[in-house]
Design a protein around this motif. Sequence first.
Motif, PDB file in Angstrom:
ATOM      1  N   GLY A 108      66.932 -50.190  -4.334  1.00 30.75           N
ATOM      2  CA  GLY A 108      66.331 -49.055  -4.723  1.00 30.75           C
ATOM      3  C   GLY A 108      64.916 -49.543  -5.044  1.00 30.75           C
ATOM      4  N   VAL A 109      64.022 -48.469  -4.965  1.00 30.02           N
ATOM      5  CA  VAL A 109      62.683 -48.652  -5.399  1.00 30.02           C
ATOM      6  C   VAL A 109      62.376 -47.402  -6.396  1.00 30.02           C
ATOM      7  N   ALA A 110      61.794 -47.887  -7.773  1.00 29.39           N
ATOM      8  CA  ALA A 110      61.610 -46.772  -8.452  1.00 29.39           C
ATOM      9  C   ALA A 110      60.159 -46.899  -8.788  1.00 29.39           C
ATOM     10  N   VAL A 111      59.494 -45.728  -8.842  1.00 32.94           N
ATOM     11  CA  VAL A 111      57.859 -45.714  -8.965  1.00 32.94           C
ATOM     12  C   VAL A 111      57.517 -44.886 -10.273  1.00 32.94           C
ATOM     13  N   SER A 112      56.806 -45.582 -11.319  1.00 28.89           N
ATOM     14  CA  SER A 112      56.564 -44.830 -12.626  1.00 28.89           C
ATOM     15  C   SER A 112      55.315 -44.791 -13.092  1.00 28.89           C
ATOM     16  N   GLY A 113      54.763 -43.883 -13.861  1.00 26.72           N
ATOM     17  CA  GLY A 113      53.699 -43.940 -14.479  1.00 26.72           C
ATOM     18  C   GLY A 113      52.195 -43.578 -13.474  1.00 26.72           C
ATOM     19  N   ALA A 114      52.600 -42.872 -12.466  1.00 25.42           N
ATOM     20  CA  ALA A 114      51.517 -42.855 -11.206  1.00 25.42           C
ATOM     21  C   ALA A 114      51.307 -41.366 -11.552  1.00 25.42           C
ATOM     22  N   GLY A 115      50.523 -41.160 -12.425  1.00 31.38           N
ATOM     23  CA  GLY A 115      49.839 -39.548 -12.589  1.00 31.38           C
ATOM     24  C   GLY A 115      51.396 -38.723 -13.100  1.00 31.38           C
ATOM     25  N   LYS A 116      51.350 -37.489 -12.349  1.00 35.16           N
ATOM     26  CA  LYS A 116      52.413 -36.637 -12.556  1.00 35.16           C
ATOM     27  C   LYS A 116      53.483 -36.633 -11.887  1.00 35.16           C
ATOM     28  N   THR A 117      53.421 -37.688 -10.544  1.00 37.16           N
ATOM     29  CA  THR A 117      54.644 -37.890  -9.782  1.00 37.16           C
ATOM     30  C   THR A 117      55.354 -38.934  -9.981  1.00 37.16           C
ATOM     31  N   LYS A 118      56.241 -39.016 -11.068  1.00 39.17           N
ATOM     32  CA  LYS A 118      57.177 -40.011 -11.238  1.00 39.17           C
ATOM     33  C   LYS A 118      58.087 -40.114 -10.155  1.00 39.17           C
ATOM     34  N   VAL A 119      58.407 -41.020  -9.525  1.00 40.51           N
ATOM     35  CA  VAL A 119      59.375 -40.747  -8.325  1.00 40.51           C
ATOM     36  C   VAL A 119      60.429 -42.030  -8.650  1.00 40.51           C
ATOM     37  N   ALA A 120      61.692 -41.690  -8.356  1.00 42.61           N
ATOM     38  CA  ALA A 120      62.670 -42.718  -8.432  1.00 42.61           C
ATOM     39  C   ALA A 120      63.637 -42.545  -7.277  1.00 42.61           C
ATOM     40  N   HIS A 121      64.037 -43.459  -6.389  1.00 39.83           N
ATOM     41  CA  HIS A 121      65.566 -42.898  -5.912  1.00 39.83           C
ATOM     42  C   HIS A 121      65.823 -44.124  -5.099  1.00 39.83           C
ATOM     43  N   LYS A 122      67.187 -43.914  -4.830  1.00 37.66           N
ATOM     44  CA  LYS A 122      68.001 -45.219  -4.180  1.00 37.66           C
ATOM     45  C   LYS A 122      67.198 -45.248  -2.885  1.00 37.66           C
ATOM     46  N   ALA A 123      67.686 -46.464  -2.241  1.00 35.30           N
ATOM     47  CA  ALA A 123      67.082 -46.825  -0.994  1.00 35.30           C
ATOM     48  C   ALA A 123      67.845 -46.077  -0.089  1.00 35.30           C
ATOM     49  N   GLY A 124      67.144 -45.485   1.109  1.00 39.39           N
ATOM     50  CA  GLY A 124      67.673 -44.719   2.016  1.00 39.39           C
ATOM     51  C   GLY A 124      66.450 -44.205   2.678  1.00 39.39           C
ATOM     52  N   PRO A 125      66.521 -42.967   3.451  1.00 43.36           N
ATOM     53  CA  PRO A 125      65.462 -42.526   4.194  1.00 43.36           C
ATOM     54  C   PRO A 125      64.348 -42.032   3.363  1.00 43.36           C
ATOM     55  N   ALA A 126      63.303 -42.736   3.379  1.00 41.69           N
ATOM     56  CA  ALA A 126      62.068 -42.362   2.357  1.00 41.69           C
ATOM     57  C   ALA A 126      61.313 -41.011   3.029  1.00 41.69           C
ATOM     58  N   ALA A 127      60.912 -40.361   2.245  1.00 40.15           N
ATOM     59  CA  ALA A 127      60.009 -39.044   2.585  1.00 40.15           C
ATOM     60  C   ALA A 127      58.630 -39.403   2.750  1.00 40.15           C
ATOM     61  N   PRO A 128      58.136 -38.902   4.081  1.00 34.71           N
ATOM     62  CA  PRO A 128      56.621 -39.066   4.110  1.00 34.71           C
ATOM     63  C   PRO A 128      56.007 -38.768   2.800  1.00 34.71           C
ATOM     64  N   LYS A 129      54.887 -39.364   2.759  1.00 34.07           N
ATOM     65  CA  LYS A 129      54.162 -39.278   1.381  1.00 34.07           C
ATOM     66  C   LYS A 129      53.610 -37.700   1.202  1.00 34.07           C
ATOM     67  N   ALA A 130      52.926 -37.425   2.295  1.00 36.22           N
ATOM     68  CA  ALA A 130      52.419 -35.936   2.227  1.00 36.22           C
ATOM     69  C   ALA A 130      53.336 -34.925   1.853  1.00 36.22           C
ATOM     70  N   ALA A 131      54.673 -35.136   2.571  1.00 33.60           N
ATOM     71  CA  ALA A 131      55.728 -34.053   2.224  1.00 33.60           C
ATOM     72  C   ALA A 131      56.230 -34.157   0.801  1.00 33.60           C
ATOM     73  N   LEU A 132      56.405 -35.643   0.189  1.00 36.78           N
ATOM     74  CA  LEU A 132      56.969 -35.846  -1.231  1.00 36.78           C
ATOM     75  C   LEU A 132      55.850 -34.985  -2.043  1.00 36.78           C
ATOM     76  N   ASN A 133      54.786 -35.495  -1.854  1.00 34.32           N
ATOM     77  CA  ASN A 133      53.341 -34.829  -2.829  1.00 34.32           C
ATOM     78  C   ASN A 133      53.419 -33.374  -2.974  1.00 34.32           C
ATOM     79  N   LYS A 134      53.712 -32.604  -1.574  1.00 35.39           N
ATOM     80  CA  LYS A 134      53.574 -31.314  -1.655  1.00 35.39           C
ATOM     81  C   LYS A 134      55.049 -30.850  -2.456  1.00 35.39           C
ATOM     82  N   CYS A 135      56.030 -31.250  -2.339  1.00 35.00           N
ATOM     83  CA  CYS A 135      57.183 -30.912  -3.213  1.00 35.00           C
ATOM     84  C   CYS A 135      57.117 -31.247  -4.647  1.00 35.00           C
ATOM     85  N   LEU A 136      56.592 -32.248  -5.166  1.00 31.95           N
ATOM     86  CA  LEU A 136      56.556 -32.627  -6.287  1.00 31.95           C
ATOM     87  C   LEU A 136      55.320 -31.597  -7.009  1.00 31.95           C
ATOM     88  N   TYR A 137      54.158 -31.505  -6.417  1.00 30.98           N
ATOM     89  CA  TYR A 137      53.085 -30.676  -6.778  1.00 30.98           C
ATOM     90  C   TYR A 137      53.767 -29.294  -7.065  1.00 30.98           C
TER      91      TYR A 137
END
Length: 170
Positions: free
Chosen positions: A90-119
Amino acid sequence: MSSRTGIRAALLAVIALFGPSAPSEARIVSADDLSRYCAEEAMVRLDASRSELIILPVEQNRGQFTVNVQLDGRPGMVECRFDRNRKLLGVAVSGAGKTKVAHKAGPAAPKAALNKCLYTFGQEATVEKVSPLRPGYSEIILRADNGSRRVACTVPDDGHEISDWVEMKP
């Protein structure tokens, strides 16, 4: 040469050029490449250049390997976990502004799509699941870090608009 032989030769050339594709959950990284792999993940997930990263030494605990990569001068950290065979867990991301993201390995979401959903979600969230849909679209399941709110966000990979938004029952 028959057309069938030509097609087979072209297919073999493509496979030789790009290699066989394997799902990301089956990605096995050599011991020497653990830090480099995690740095590449950090560059993509934190939208940073290689010079902005601080790569900490590989840690081994109970047969698992962990690599932490921090941003230099601003908040943000990526943690990559691998099993004893160096298979990405797995890969976990923390402390990057308001978009704290963590998920198990698997298909990764395209950055633009992920940012739109998180926003649109509007609060810190964890990515529970990413499912590729028809070509060019992904479904991203988000769960609020504080509370029980969950949504299913269907979005094109370029993130220009949300196609479907479903508030799920807790």
